[in-house]
Scaffold this motif. Sequence first.
Motif, short mmCIF file in Angstrom:
data_model
loop_
_atom_site.label_atom_id
_atom_site.label_comp_id
_atom_site.label_asym_id
_atom_site.label_seq_id
_atom_site.Cartn_x
_atom_site.Cartn_y
_atom_site.Cartn_z
N LEU A 111 -71.94 -42.91 -28.66
CA LEU A 111 -72.50 -43.09 -29.77
C LEU A 111 -71.97 -42.38 -30.96
O LEU A 111 -71.89 -42.47 -32.31
N GLU A 112 -71.24 -41.08 -30.67
CA GLU A 112 -70.59 -40.19 -31.51
C GLU A 112 -69.60 -40.91 -32.32
O GLU A 112 -69.64 -41.02 -33.68
N THR A 113 -68.63 -41.39 -31.67
CA THR A 113 -67.66 -42.24 -32.32
C THR A 113 -68.20 -43.52 -32.95
O THR A 113 -67.71 -43.68 -34.13
N HIS A 114 -69.03 -44.00 -32.35
CA HIS A 114 -69.45 -45.32 -33.10
C HIS A 114 -70.16 -45.20 -34.22
O HIS A 114 -69.98 -45.64 -35.03
N PHE A 115 -71.12 -44.14 -34.19
CA PHE A 115 -71.88 -43.71 -35.33
C PHE A 115 -70.90 -43.31 -36.57
O PHE A 115 -71.07 -43.54 -37.96
N ARG A 116 -69.90 -42.57 -36.24
CA ARG A 116 -68.88 -41.99 -37.49
C ARG A 116 -68.24 -43.52 -37.71
O ARG A 116 -68.24 -43.43 -39.12
N ARG A 117 -67.94 -44.42 -37.25
CA ARG A 117 -67.39 -45.56 -37.87
C ARG A 117 -68.41 -46.33 -38.83
O ARG A 117 -68.13 -46.79 -39.90
N GLU A 118 -69.81 -46.48 -38.27
CA GLU A 118 -70.71 -47.07 -38.85
C GLU A 118 -70.91 -46.23 -40.22
O GLU A 118 -70.98 -46.79 -41.26
N GLU A 119 -70.78 -45.01 -40.19
CA GLU A 119 -71.24 -44.20 -41.29
C GLU A 119 -70.37 -44.40 -42.49
O GLU A 119 -70.36 -44.15 -43.62
N ALA A 120 -68.98 -44.49 -41.81
CA ALA A 120 -67.77 -44.58 -42.85
C ALA A 120 -67.36 -45.85 -43.35
O ALA A 120 -67.21 -46.05 -44.72
N PHE A 121 -67.91 -47.03 -42.67
CA PHE A 121 -67.60 -48.52 -43.07
C PHE A 121 -68.69 -49.21 -43.22
O PHE A 121 -68.87 -49.90 -44.00
N ALA A 122 -69.82 -49.21 -42.39
CA ALA A 122 -70.95 -50.09 -42.38
C ALA A 122 -71.89 -49.80 -43.45
O ALA A 122 -72.45 -50.54 -44.24
N MET A 123 -72.23 -48.47 -43.79
CA MET A 123 -73.25 -48.01 -44.53
C MET A 123 -73.19 -47.66 -45.80
O MET A 123 -74.05 -48.23 -46.70
N PRO A 124 -72.02 -47.29 -46.26
CA PRO A 124 -71.68 -47.27 -47.73
C PRO A 124 -71.95 -48.44 -48.66
O PRO A 124 -72.67 -48.17 -49.67
N PRO A 125 -71.54 -49.72 -48.05
CA PRO A 125 -71.82 -50.76 -49.00
C PRO A 125 -73.25 -51.08 -49.22
O PRO A 125 -73.85 -51.39 -50.30
N LEU A 126 -74.28 -50.51 -48.23
CA LEU A 126 -75.40 -50.65 -48.13
C LEU A 126 -76.07 -49.92 -49.31
O LEU A 126 -77.49 -50.05 -49.80
N GLY A 127 -75.50 -48.69 -49.73
CA GLY A 127 -75.88 -47.82 -50.58
C GLY A 127 -76.05 -48.55 -52.16
O GLY A 127 -76.79 -48.15 -53.01
N LEU A 128 -75.42 -49.76 -52.19
CA LEU A 128 -75.43 -50.44 -53.46
C LEU A 128 -76.36 -51.77 -53.42
O LEU A 128 -76.58 -52.15 -54.47
N LEU A 129 -77.10 -52.05 -52.18
CA LEU A 129 -77.70 -53.21 -51.98
C LEU A 129 -79.05 -53.00 -53.08
O LEU A 129 -79.28 -54.17 -53.74
N ALA A 130 -79.86 -52.02 -53.30
CA ALA A 130 -80.98 -52.06 -54.18
C ALA A 130 -80.46 -52.26 -55.39
O ALA A 130 -81.20 -53.17 -56.43
N ARG A 131 -79.34 -51.62 -56.09
CA ARG A 131 -78.88 -51.97 -57.44
C ARG A 131 -78.49 -53.20 -57.74
O ARG A 131 -78.69 -53.82 -58.85
N LEU A 132 -77.56 -53.85 -56.61
CA LEU A 132 -77.38 -55.20 -56.86
C LEU A 132 -78.47 -56.33 -56.82
O LEU A 132 -78.46 -57.20 -57.55
N ALA A 133 -79.50 -55.88 -55.99
CA ALA A 133 -80.78 -56.67 -56.02
C ALA A 133 -81.37 -56.79 -57.31
O ALA A 133 -82.13 -57.70 -57.91
N ARG A 134 -81.34 -55.68 -58.16
CA ARG A 134 -81.84 -55.54 -59.41
C ARG A 134 -80.97 -56.03 -60.62
O ARG A 134 -81.27 -56.11 -61.75
N GLY A 135 -79.82 -56.71 -60.20
CA GLY A 135 -78.79 -57.17 -61.08
C GLY A 135 -77.94 -56.51 -61.85
O GLY A 135 -77.07 -56.78 -62.64
N GLU A 136 -78.08 -55.31 -61.12
CA GLU A 136 -76.87 -54.04 -61.88
C GLU A 136 -75.50 -54.72 -61.35
O GLU A 136 -75.49 -54.80 -60.14
#
Length: 165
Positions: free
Chosen positions: A41-66
């Motif tokens: 999990l250590e290596t796997h989480f590192r990849r997810e946190e670097a690549f999979a999760m940052p785009p999701l930080g925009l999800l709420a803003r994009l859903a509001r039309g921003e």
Amino acid sequence: MRIEMPKSLRLEHDELKQCLAAAQGEHGELGRALRRVGRLLETHFRREEAFAMPPLGLLARLARGELEPAMAEVLPQAEWLKANLDTLHAEHQGIAAALERLLAAAQAAGRSEWVEFAERLMNHARMEEELTYPAAVLVGEYLRLRLGHRKTAFDPHQKKTLAAG
């Protein structure tokens, strides 16, 4: 613009890491199984946190039309994720196998807290495959289309380097 992974996802990963850190004192087959899961999990989480999760930080803003040009900073992460989905899914298969061993060891030791932990991690991986990864890829595709960015061609060497962690 600083785009970060959603707090709920960060807190969930932190909680899972803390559980595994607490397992360091376990002995026998249960301890070995827990440490193996932790290493995977250590290596796997590192990849997810670097690549999979940052785009999701925009999800709420994009859903509001921003929409703003600075959001394009997540495009490389989303594109890496899309190019490496097979790698992440393969890691999940390895983690699932380790979790099956953990589950068996926890049941044999009569340790229901570790049975629940293993089941929770299995569900966590399913959620990532069904929701987290596809949503992050879609954020990237949406931004690329809406902001008029062209896809970047990945250098196979770069892909291997990033995938290596």
